[in-house]
Structure formats: structure tokens, C-alpha cells
Design a protein around this motif. Sequence first.
Motif, PDB file in Angstrom:
ATOM      1  N   ARG A 106      -6.269 -17.842   2.258  1.00 54.97           N
ATOM      2  CA  ARG A 106      -6.711 -16.659   1.523  1.00 54.97           C
ATOM      3  C   ARG A 106      -7.177 -15.571   2.496  1.00 54.97           C
ATOM      4  NH1 ARG A 106      -8.158 -14.860  -3.309  1.00 54.97           N
ATOM      5  NH2 ARG A 106      -7.394 -16.722  -4.413  1.00 54.97           N
ATOM      6  N   TYR A 107      -6.908 -14.298   2.137  1.00 60.62           N
ATOM      7  CA  TYR A 107      -7.328 -13.158   2.974  1.00 60.62           C
ATOM      8  C   TYR A 107      -7.834 -12.025   2.076  1.00 60.62           C
ATOM      9  CZ  TYR A 107      -2.376 -12.221   1.885  1.00 60.62           C
ATOM     10  OH  TYR A 107      -1.168 -12.075   1.244  1.00 60.62           O
ATOM     11  N   ASP A 108      -9.034 -12.217   1.551  1.00 66.07           N
ATOM     12  CA  ASP A 108      -9.544 -11.309   0.522  1.00 66.07           C
ATOM     13  C   ASP A 108      -9.916  -9.924   1.035  1.00 66.07           C
ATOM     14  OD1 ASP A 108      -9.182 -13.190  -1.414  1.00 66.07           O
ATOM     15  OD2 ASP A 108     -11.249 -13.900  -1.440  1.00 66.07           O
ATOM     16  N   ASN A 109     -10.041  -9.736   2.348  1.00 67.29           N
ATOM     17  CA  ASN A 109     -10.470  -8.436   2.874  1.00 67.29           C
ATOM     18  C   ASN A 109      -9.365  -7.676   3.606  1.00 67.29           C
ATOM     19  OD1 ASN A 109     -13.187  -9.184   2.092  1.00 67.29           O
ATOM     20  ND2 ASN A 109     -13.223 -10.482   3.902  1.00 67.29           N
ATOM     21  N   LEU A 110      -8.162  -8.248   3.675  1.00 62.52           N
ATOM     22  CA  LEU A 110      -7.117  -7.656   4.504  1.00 62.52           C
ATOM     23  C   LEU A 110      -6.634  -6.315   3.958  1.00 62.52           C
ATOM     24  CD1 LEU A 110      -5.408  -7.976   7.016  1.00 62.52           C
ATOM     25  CD2 LEU A 110      -3.752  -9.297   5.682  1.00 62.52           C
ATOM     26  N   VAL A 111      -6.479  -6.196   2.646  1.00 62.60           N
ATOM     27  CA  VAL A 111      -6.022  -4.929   2.077  1.00 62.60           C
ATOM     28  C   VAL A 111      -7.014  -3.820   2.397  1.00 62.60           C
ATOM     29  CG1 VAL A 111      -5.413  -3.706  -0.049  1.00 62.60           C
ATOM     30  CG2 VAL A 111      -4.735  -6.098   0.248  1.00 62.60           C
ATOM     31  N   PRO A 113      -7.532  -0.441  -1.510  1.00 62.72           N
ATOM     32  CA  PRO A 113      -8.610  -0.854  -2.412  1.00 62.72           C
ATOM     33  C   PRO A 113      -9.000  -2.308  -2.183  1.00 62.72           C
ATOM     34  CG  PRO A 113      -6.513  -0.739  -3.588  1.00 62.72           C
ATOM     35  CD  PRO A 113      -6.257  -0.207  -2.212  1.00 62.72           C
ATOM     36  N   SER A 114     -10.082  -2.719  -2.821  1.00 62.92           N
ATOM     37  CA  SER A 114     -10.558  -4.091  -2.692  1.00 62.92           C
ATOM     38  C   SER A 114      -9.695  -5.004  -3.562  1.00 62.92           C
ATOM     39  CB  SER A 114     -12.027  -4.199  -3.106  1.00 62.92           C
ATOM     40  OG  SER A 114     -12.472  -5.538  -3.019  1.00 62.92           O
ATOM     41  N   LEU A 144       0.818  -1.220   0.000  1.00 59.92           N
ATOM     42  CA  LEU A 144       0.000   0.000   0.000  1.00 59.92           C
ATOM     43  C   LEU A 144       0.848   1.264   0.000  1.00 59.92           C
ATOM     44  CD1 LEU A 144      -2.816  -1.089   2.499  1.00 59.92           C
ATOM     45  CD2 LEU A 144      -2.997  -0.814   0.020  1.00 59.92           C
ATOM     46  N   THR A 145       1.860   1.333   0.861  1.00 65.37           N
ATOM     47  CA  THR A 145       2.632   2.577   0.961  1.00 65.37           C
ATOM     48  C   THR A 145       3.441   2.842  -0.304  1.00 65.37           C
ATOM     49  OG1 THR A 145       4.425   1.385   2.102  1.00 65.37           O
ATOM     50  CG2 THR A 145       2.791   2.499   3.480  1.00 65.37           C
ATOM     51  N   ASN A 146       3.806   1.795  -1.011  1.00 65.17           N
ATOM     52  CA  ASN A 146       4.547   1.973  -2.267  1.00 65.17           C
ATOM     53  C   ASN A 146       3.641   1.933  -3.504  1.00 65.17           C
ATOM     54  OD1 ASN A 146       7.579   1.910  -1.436  1.00 65.17           O
ATOM     55  ND2 ASN A 146       6.660   0.225  -0.296  1.00 65.17           N
ATOM     56  N   LYS A 147       2.321   1.842  -3.252  1.00 68.54           N
ATOM     57  CA  LYS A 147       1.319   1.837  -4.329  1.00 68.54           C
ATOM     58  C   LYS A 147       1.665   0.828  -5.435  1.00 68.54           C
ATOM     59  CE  LYS A 147      -0.500   6.525  -3.695  1.00 68.54           C
ATOM     60  NZ  LYS A 147       0.080   6.751  -2.369  1.00 68.54           N
ATOM     61  N   ILE A 148       2.075  -0.356  -5.013  1.00 70.00           N
ATOM     62  CA  ILE A 148       2.419  -1.400  -5.976  1.00 70.00           C
ATOM     63  C   ILE A 148       1.210  -1.790  -6.812  1.00 70.00           C
ATOM     64  CG2 ILE A 148       3.243  -3.790  -6.182  1.00 70.00           C
ATOM     65  CD1 ILE A 148       4.935  -3.309  -3.693  1.00 70.00           C
ATOM     66  N   TYR A 149      -0.004  -1.642  -6.255  1.00 72.94           N
ATOM     67  CA  TYR A 149      -1.223  -1.994  -6.979  1.00 72.94           C
ATOM     68  C   TYR A 149      -1.426  -1.124  -8.211  1.00 72.94           C
ATOM     69  CZ  TYR A 149      -2.806   1.810  -3.925  1.00 72.94           C
ATOM     70  OH  TYR A 149      -2.922   3.003  -3.243  1.00 72.94           O
ATOM     71  N   ASN A 150      -0.783   0.047  -8.271  1.00 71.26           N
ATOM     72  CA  ASN A 150      -0.862   0.881  -9.471  1.00 71.26           C
ATOM     73  C   ASN A 150       0.163   0.464 -10.530  1.00 71.26           C
ATOM     74  OD1 ASN A 150      -2.950   2.512  -8.602  1.00 71.26           O
ATOM     75  ND2 ASN A 150      -1.585   4.033  -7.663  1.00 71.26           N
ATOM     76  N   GLN A 151       1.135  -0.359 -10.113  1.00 72.53           N
ATOM     77  CA  GLN A 151       2.208  -0.762 -11.019  1.00 72.53           C
ATOM     78  C   GLN A 151       1.985  -2.154 -11.605  1.00 72.53           C
ATOM     79  OE1 GLN A 151       5.818  -0.423  -8.649  1.00 72.53           O
ATOM     80  NE2 GLN A 151       4.908   1.268  -7.510  1.00 72.53           N
ATOM     81  N   LYS A 152       1.358  -3.032 -10.828  1.00 71.62           N
ATOM     82  CA  LYS A 152       1.180  -4.412 -11.259  1.00 71.62           C
ATOM     83  C   LYS A 152      -0.246  -4.868 -10.959  1.00 71.62           C
ATOM     84  CE  LYS A 152       5.974  -5.709 -10.202  1.00 71.62           C
ATOM     85  NZ  LYS A 152       6.830  -6.642  -9.444  1.00 71.62           N
TER      86      LYS A 152
END
Length: 417
Positions: free
Chosen positions: A285-290, A296-297, A91-99
Motif C-alpha cells: 500500500r502507498y497511501d501518500n504517493l499521490v 489530492p489525498s 494525475l495528468t489525465n485527471k482520472i480521479y475526476n472520472q472514477k
Amino acid sequence: MNIELPRGVQDILPEDIPYWHLVENTARKLFESYNYEEIRTPIFEYTELFRKGTGETTDIVMKEMYTFTDKKGRSLTLRPEGTPGVIRAFLTNKIYNQKPVCKVYYIGPMFRYERPQAGRYRQFHQLGIEVLGRKDPYIDFEVIKLAVDLLKNLKLENLEVEINSLGCIKCRPNYREALINYFRKYEDQFSPIDKERLERNPLRLLDSKDEKLIALKDQAPQPIDYLCDECKIHFEKLQKYLSLDNIKYKLSPKLVRGLDYYTKTVFEITTTTLGSQNAVVGGGRYDNLVETYGGPSIPGLGFALGIERLIILLKQQNHISLPYIPLIFITLSEDYVEAGIKLAKILRTKYRVDMGSPQENLRTQLKWADRLGSDIVIFLTEEIVKNKLKIKNFKTGEEKYTDLNLNTILEDIETML
């Protein structure tokens, strides 16, 4: 001055390091073949990271965290597990925007204040993987397969894969209500901690080690009986993929794992070799942890295993090939040291090489080579003038003279090992 080790920690001495290298190198090679990348997170984080993610009702948060206050009054905690730190980095490095999908692995020390026992220390080491961004059952299969393959690559035996499904946020409430209604009838037998769990997170009762609860758990409702259609299909496909790959598994309806964030698939790989402490790998699995951390979901899953316990198994089953033990050069004269230096430089590209001191006598150098555990001893003597070397297998007693030619020396060493 007290220089004894604190309780619950250990020195990892040089004779054990080959086992650590074997586990770490085997894991790295396997994980990277599945396109996982290594991540390294700090060994301490803000305490709230673990309270929020790992769960207020878990033993880790309630009893086992090493928490301290820094000079500015901020509460920090030595990491008791790897997943929250990976999510925080995500989250802090916003990896979800990169991959769109993040597949990582980690290896490093963790810290829990618990009673030391076989393979379990207060500073211990875990390796694990995390996948963020995929919710399909194939990736559940891949994570379990990775754990199985790792243990197989290390030639471990007597292993069993156990799986269960805990449902999702849609079907979990119905199961939670059924658990509460069942356990409420026996509440007067509960310890204060288990009474609190009954109200806040009744699934944790299925993970209780209290003897009074063990018998009650056998008759408790099972989560797979309360799964919604989506969770049923997910779990059925996972089992299909495991069967297609010939991975034997057992359904374990009471398997919930010890952390609050798990959803849908949970699994363990157990062994009969370690006694009552039989889990080698655990995950799910931990689908709600993020989202719990304000992100984001994004679904996720992973596993972790304790390296210390794994090494106990490796030593007990004794099926591993450790790296070559050293080649020892022995010489009784300064006249042959130069030849030894040149030859050792070349041989070190493939072997460990150590050089005896020409100031020591032959008996002392041979005793030293024996204590080092060397298989091969190379004698630097006057035969060098004739372009010859004497090579001896220290264990079998076999010896031969070989030409002072690199390829010939390598071939002779290989045949004598």
C-alpha cells in the motif's frame, strides 16, 4: 562492427513466446474478471518522477536508473518500475475526476542497471496492478488474492505469502525513532551508504544486503509493535480475510520492500525454487504517493512481478499446457495444393497450420515437420479424389484415413492429439 548483445539484455526467441503468451493471457483474463482495465504508459518519463516517488535512498534511484539528457537538456529516465508512471497518468489525465476508484493493470518492459543474474536483466518485463481510491483492508486482501490466484492459475508450487505492516504517517515516526536509536549503537560498522540511510530513511536498513547488517536486523525493533489503533485494525482485518479465503500466510516483521513509498500493508510471495533470489511477487500500500506528486489525498496499492523469473519457474516445474503445435500439410503434387489451401483456411480458426512445398520430396518435408515440432501431419495425396485424407500423429506413429469432411477431420485430429 559489433553485433553482439549488450550485457543484461536478451532475445526472446519464437520457441519461448508461447510461455510469454501464456503468462500475459492468463493475467489479462484474471485481472479483467476482477474489473481491472489495462493501462499503457511511456517507457521514459522525466527523471524527477522516479526520484520523488521511488525514493532518493532506494538502490533504484541511487544506482540503477538509466538516465539521459535530451536535445533540450531535459533529464529523462527509462522507467525502472511501473507505479510512478501509472500515478502520473492518473494525475495528468485527471482520472480521479472520472472514477471514484481506478483499478488498472500493466504489462511491459522496465530498465535497471544492475548485475544480471537468474531471471534478472537490465531490460526486463513486469506485469502489475494498481488500485487508486480505496483505503479499506478488503482491497489489500483482493490485491494479494489476485497475485496468489495468478500463480495458482499457472500451476506454480512451493510458494509462500509473507505479509507485514509498516504503519502510517501517524505511527511511523515512533517506529523510525526506535530504529534510529537501535542502529545508532552500531553505526561504526556501517558502510557509507547505510550511514546515509540511517539518517534519511532507517527502514531501508532492514532491506540491506550487507552481511554485517543481516545479524543486526534480527534484533531490531519490529514495525507491528508500533502500529497505531487504525493500522492494527487494518492489519487484523486483512489477516481475517486471508484466513477466510484459506490463503496461508506468514508474518514477516522485517519485510519492508525496497521502495520508500510503502505504508501499512506490504507483502511478497516467495519460492524456494529460485535460490537466494526467491521473491516472485512483491507489493503493498502507498497511501501518500499521490499527494507526494501534488495530487489530492487518494490512497493506493498494488503489486508487480517479473515475467522472466516467472517463466523460469514455469519451465522448471513444467506443469503448463502450451498452445497446440502446428498442423503440417504435406503434398508432393501441385494438383492437391488447392484442396490444401481451402482446408488450411478453415483449420486456422482453431490451429496453427503450415504447408509444405510440393517442390520438395517427402523425406525433406517430413524432416521439416519434425523440426517444427508438429504432432499432426496431414497428407494431401491422390486419396483426395476419393474424398479421403491421411492423418498421422508424428510422435506416436498412429495414422488413419478420414473423410474429407470438416467435422470428421476435427474430431479425428482431437482424438489423435
